[in-house]
Write a protein that holds these residues in place. Structure first.
Motif, PDB file in Angstrom:
ATOM      1  N   UNK A  30     -13.860 -46.586  -9.769  1.00  0.00           N
ATOM      2  CA  UNK A  30     -13.918 -46.066 -11.191  1.00  0.00           C
ATOM      3  C   UNK A  30     -14.683 -45.120 -11.419  1.00  0.00           C
ATOM      4  N   UNK A  31     -15.977 -45.277 -11.015  1.00  0.00           N
ATOM      5  CA  UNK A  31     -17.084 -44.158 -11.238  1.00  0.00           C
ATOM      6  C   UNK A  31     -16.956 -43.271 -10.357  1.00  0.00           C
ATOM      7  N   UNK A  32     -16.504 -43.177  -9.384  1.00  0.00           N
ATOM      8  CA  UNK A  32     -16.087 -41.964  -8.455  1.00  0.00           C
ATOM      9  C   UNK A  32     -14.890 -40.929  -9.125  1.00  0.00           C
ATOM     10  N   UNK A  58     -15.651 -37.123 -11.006  1.00  0.00           N
ATOM     11  CA  UNK A  58     -14.629 -36.299 -10.660  1.00  0.00           C
ATOM     12  C   UNK A  58     -13.828 -35.820 -11.862  1.00  0.00           C
ATOM     13  N   UNK A  59     -13.924 -36.505 -13.159  1.00  0.00           N
ATOM     14  CA  UNK A  59     -13.052 -36.051 -13.917  1.00  0.00           C
ATOM     15  C   UNK A  59     -11.851 -36.184 -14.089  1.00  0.00           C
ATOM     16  N   UNK A  60     -11.365 -37.099 -13.304  1.00  0.00           N
ATOM     17  CA  UNK A  60      -9.861 -37.458 -13.023  1.00  0.00           C
ATOM     18  C   UNK A  60      -9.216 -38.032 -14.132  1.00  0.00           C
ATOM     19  N   UNK A  95     -27.844 -41.177 -13.173  1.00  0.00           N
ATOM     20  CA  UNK A  95     -27.961 -39.952 -13.512  1.00  0.00           C
ATOM     21  C   UNK A  95     -26.935 -38.978 -13.647  1.00  0.00           C
ATOM     22  N   UNK A  96     -25.441 -39.924 -13.742  1.00  0.00           N
ATOM     23  CA  UNK A  96     -24.365 -38.903 -14.117  1.00  0.00           C
ATOM     24  C   UNK A  96     -23.705 -39.160 -15.159  1.00  0.00           C
ATOM     25  N   UNK A 118     -16.120 -31.629 -17.291  1.00  0.00           N
ATOM     26  CA  UNK A 118     -16.951 -31.638 -15.966  1.00  0.00           C
ATOM     27  C   UNK A 118     -18.131 -32.762 -16.340  1.00  0.00           C
ATOM     28  N   UNK A 119     -18.274 -33.781 -15.319  1.00  0.00           N
ATOM     29  CA  UNK A 119     -19.566 -34.717 -15.205  1.00  0.00           C
ATOM     30  C   UNK A 119     -20.659 -33.757 -15.272  1.00  0.00           C
ATOM     31  N   UNK A 120     -21.833 -34.466 -15.686  1.00  0.00           N
ATOM     32  CA  UNK A 120     -23.160 -33.714 -15.763  1.00  0.00           C
ATOM     33  C   UNK A 120     -24.321 -34.619 -15.121  1.00  0.00           C
ATOM     34  N   UNK A 121     -25.043 -33.900 -14.358  1.00  0.00           N
ATOM     35  CA  UNK A 121     -26.453 -34.554 -13.720  1.00  0.00           C
ATOM     36  C   UNK A 121     -27.427 -34.518 -14.927  1.00  0.00           C
TER      37      UNK A 121
END
Length: 402
Positions: free
Chosen positions: A22-24, A28-30, A351-352, A374-377
């Motif tokens: 789930x976190x992956x 990835x913004x899936x 940190x994501x 998009x995910x961000x750090x």
């Protein structure tokens, strides 16, 4: 007051059959939303949802269990196994006697209701299975988790529509913080993706036929999802003494009621819950880096939530990140806050920041940083998780990096 930490997390939802998957998908913004697949879906106006795919219950549960486990209970037990295994806890002796289960669900055994209404009203049968009641009751999942893991402490179910999971986790947190229980299993689950479950939601006219686009000016409604999120909340010193991995700390919560309208959200009610959670946690508004929004994708919710956040945080609202993962996994109704808590854990631990996907057009009434597409750090030390339900019932959790 005791400190409370999370030492186990498990999930199954449209994005994955585990926390890692789930976190992956969130990173990835899936998108886990797609065409629904079940009986009579062609009779529905809404044909999309965040449906759990490739879940073979028959391979996991025996015949007797299948007679007792509605799909929402199956999801709960699946996620609980992952969470408790990660925590490393074995519930025996005094730990078993004092530890319990508080779970959230809005509808409970909706698929069981749906199947048996068909059997009686459509097929003309005069009898149903003798276990229909224990299968469909809202507390079935909590009861089966308590039996499976020998949890003999306070155990029950909370049903407050879309805030069910957050209310449940808030109460579990309070039990551990007060010293009543050294550990609690908590979270929530939902499985309304059947003909009757979707048809009922269609009647509200708040559903999108194509996508969930929270905060986007062209958003046109929510999308239902299904699944479960289960966590182990544990007293900090108890966890540290046994060398447990700590995912993050729960530091506060607040609950409020709009006392205004059964379906329309209130900015004031939401703001009271947000500010109350900050006060209970003992953190300043400027310390909060991320909010997992309720963010349903409806016109009313999104602008009301943004206004509430702007009111509470003032100038700091401009530097906050706030995203809605419902854009990816759909709205799990009573289970939604539990799955969304994973995004807060990811923000604090890794940190994501999970993105709000499907964002296409800025809305001046939602002028916050919604982490579009998009995910961000980013380094975050404090996060909030919002849940605002029909009936005007609000629950906000505050979490901290350890």
């Amino acid at each position: 007051m005791k400190r409370v930490v999370i030492t186990g997390a498990g999930t199954i939802n449209a994005l994955g059959h585990s926390t890692a998957a789930t976190l992956e998908a969130m990173r990835e913004g899936r998108c886990g939303i797609g065409p629904l697949e079940f009986r009579d879906v062609d009779r529905l106006a809404i044909k999309i949802g965040g449906q759990v795919r490739d879940f073979e219950a028959e391979g996991r549960f025996n015949r007797q269990q299948m007679a007792l486990y509605d799909r929402f209970t199956q999801f709960t037990l699946f996620a609980a196994e992952e969470a408790i295994r990660q925590s490393g806890l074995e519930f025996i002796g005094e730990l078993a006697a004092k530890s319990g289960v508080v779970l959230g669900t809005a509808g409970g055994g909706v698929s069981t209701w749906d199947d048996n209404y068909r059997s009686v009203y459509e097929d003309g049968k005069n009898r149903v299975h003798p276990f229909v009641v224990p299968k469909l009751m809202n507390n079935a999942a909590a009861s089966h988790v308590s039996m499976e893991y020998n949890l003999k402490g306070p155990s029950y179910t909370v049903s407050t529509a879309c805030a069910s999971s957050n209310h449940a986790m808030a109460q579990a947190f309070q039990m551990v913080r007060s010293g009543m229980s050294p550990a609690m299993i908590t979270g929530g689950s939902e499985s309304m993706l059947c003909f009757g479950g979707v048809k009922a939601w269609e009647g509200l006219r708040v559903m999108s036929k194509d996508a969930c686009r929270p905060f986007s000016a062209n958003r046109n409604g929510m999308v239902q999802g299904e699944g479960a999120g289960i966590f182990v909340f544990e007293e900090y010193e108890h966890a540290r003494a046994r060398g447990a991995e700590i995912l993050c700390e729960i530091v506060g919560y607040a609950m409020s009621s709009d006392a205004a309208d059964i379906v329309m959200p209130s900015k004031q009610g939401a703001a009271r819950a947000i500010s109350g959670a900050l006060k209970d946690a003992g953190v300043n508004a400027s310390e909060v880096g991320y909010i997992n929004a309720h963010g349903t994708g409806t016109a009313a919710n999104d602008k009301t939530e943004c206004a509430a956040v702007a009111d509470v945080f003032g100038p700091h609202a401009d530097s906050l990140m706030m995203s809605s993962t419902k854009s990816m996994h759909g709205h799990l109704i009573g289970g939604t806050g539990a799955v969304e808590l994973l995004a807060c854990i990811m923000a604090l631990r890794d940190g994501v920041i999970a993105p709000t996907i499907g964002y296409e057009e800025p809305d001046p009434e939602c002028a916050l940083d919604v982490v579009p597409n998009e995910a961000r750090e980013a380094k975050v030390s404090v996060a909030l998780s919002n849940a605002f339900a029909f009936g005007g019932l609000n629950a906000v959790l505050a979490l901290k990096r350890v």
